[in-house]
Design an enzyme around this catalytic site. Structure first.
Site, short mmCIF file in Angstrom:
data_model
loop_
_atom_site.label_atom_id
_atom_site.label_comp_id
_atom_site.label_asym_id
_atom_site.label_seq_id
_atom_site.Cartn_x
_atom_site.Cartn_y
_atom_site.Cartn_z
N ASP A 59 23.98 13.60 -45.35
CA ASP A 59 25.05 14.33 -46.03
C ASP A 59 24.68 15.78 -46.29
O ASP A 59 23.51 16.18 -46.20
CB ASP A 59 25.37 13.64 -47.37
CG ASP A 59 26.18 12.37 -47.18
OD1 ASP A 59 26.77 12.20 -46.10
OD2 ASP A 59 26.21 11.55 -48.12
N LYS A 81 30.15 16.50 -46.10
CA LYS A 81 31.48 16.86 -46.56
C LYS A 81 31.35 17.91 -47.66
O LYS A 81 30.37 17.97 -48.37
CB LYS A 81 32.22 15.65 -47.14
CG LYS A 81 32.33 14.45 -46.22
CD LYS A 81 33.08 13.32 -46.91
CE LYS A 81 33.15 12.06 -46.06
NZ LYS A 81 31.86 11.35 -46.03
N MET A 194 30.43 16.26 -59.36
CA MET A 194 31.44 16.83 -58.45
C MET A 194 32.62 17.40 -59.21
O MET A 194 33.78 17.25 -58.81
CB MET A 194 31.92 15.75 -57.46
CG MET A 194 30.80 15.10 -56.68
SD MET A 194 31.35 13.67 -55.71
CE MET A 194 31.75 12.49 -57.03
#
Length: 264
Positions: A59, A81, A194
């Site tokens: 990631d 991402k 996040m």
């Protein structure tokens, strides 16, 4: 990765790579938690799995230094991402993992933090199990605990909090809002992952649902890494503090009395 440095897409092969298939061994997917960022916080088992891997699917927030543990002939596949930018869809990642393992490869799915804390590890595990793929979980240190600790904030403290709650700071789908009334009245520490893009929404909803505006809050960017930075304020003032310090993503947000313990 080939000898000339080319990163393969998961469908290519290299005749010089000895894989589990060439050794007549079944493939395996290891969902490995990379830890919060500092390479020294990777577990010993996680390091060993990276060293053994034929393919590493990693990631965006994984520290690149961890890839140096891999064999020179191991494929390295970036499926990272970022907000509003998912170049490799989750279903494609699932298919890739299954295909590589069924081809007899030893695959490491390397995820920031812990694979089961907002890392979609549960989704990938089920997908692989449903297709008869061997899968193991290698837990990692989650940034939800290590991030605050790195700046002197304990998520629990006898004088401030006897529990903590880890919450995703972004919504899975537009129009599906969190239960802010419940969150605002939770006892203990709130840790949002996040959540930087939604900082104003988080603080605004907490205040609107009864959390005092002077509740301590801290924002920690690049937790545990060399570029780590942090600020503290209260719910009403954190936006100004973040803007003044120039903090942005990736960062985590800590709300509650323990945030006042942030080291200067």
């Amino acid at each position: 990765m080939t000898d000339n440095g080319e990163v393969l897409d998961g469908s290519g092969t290299n005749d010089n790579i000895e894989t589990a298939a060439t050794r007549n061994e079944p493939g395996l997917v290891s969902l490995v938690g990379a830890g919060p960022g500092d390479p020294e916080l990777l577990t010993l088992r996680g390091k060993r799995r990276i060293e053994e891997a034929d393919v590493i699917v990693y990631d965006r927030l994984v520290n690149p230094e961890l890839l140096e543990f891999a064999r020179d002939d191991a494929e390295r596949i970036d499926v990272g991402k970022s907000a509003h930018h998912h170049p490799v869809k989750q279903r494609e990642i699932n298919d890739m993992l299954a295909r590589l393992a069924l081809d007899g490869r030893r695959v490491v799915r390397l995820k920031s933090g812990d694979p089961f804390v907002f890392g979609r590890g549960g989704e990938e595990q089920k997908y692989l199990h449903d297709r008869g793929v061997r899968v193991e979980i290698v837990p990692g240190i989650t940034s939800a605990i290590a991030g605050p600790a790195a700046v002197g904030i304990p998520v629990t403290h006898r004088d401030y909090a006897s529990s903590f709650h880890v919450i995703a700071g972004h919504r899975k789908r537009e129009g599906h809002e969190l239960d802010w009334d419940n969150i605002a009245h939770m006892e203990g520490t709130l840790v949002f992952l996040m959540g930087m893009e939604s900082l104003d929404r988080i603080t605004g909803n907490l205040i609107a649902n009864g959390k005092p505006a002077d509740t301590p809050i801290a924002v920690i960017q690049w937790a545990t890494r060399e570029q780590q930075r942090a600020v503290r304020s209260d719910l009403a003032g954190i936006r100004a503090a973040v803007d003044e310090a120039g903090l942005g993503a990736p960062a985590l947000i800590v709300v509650g009395g323990v945030a006042s313990l942030l080291e200067p």
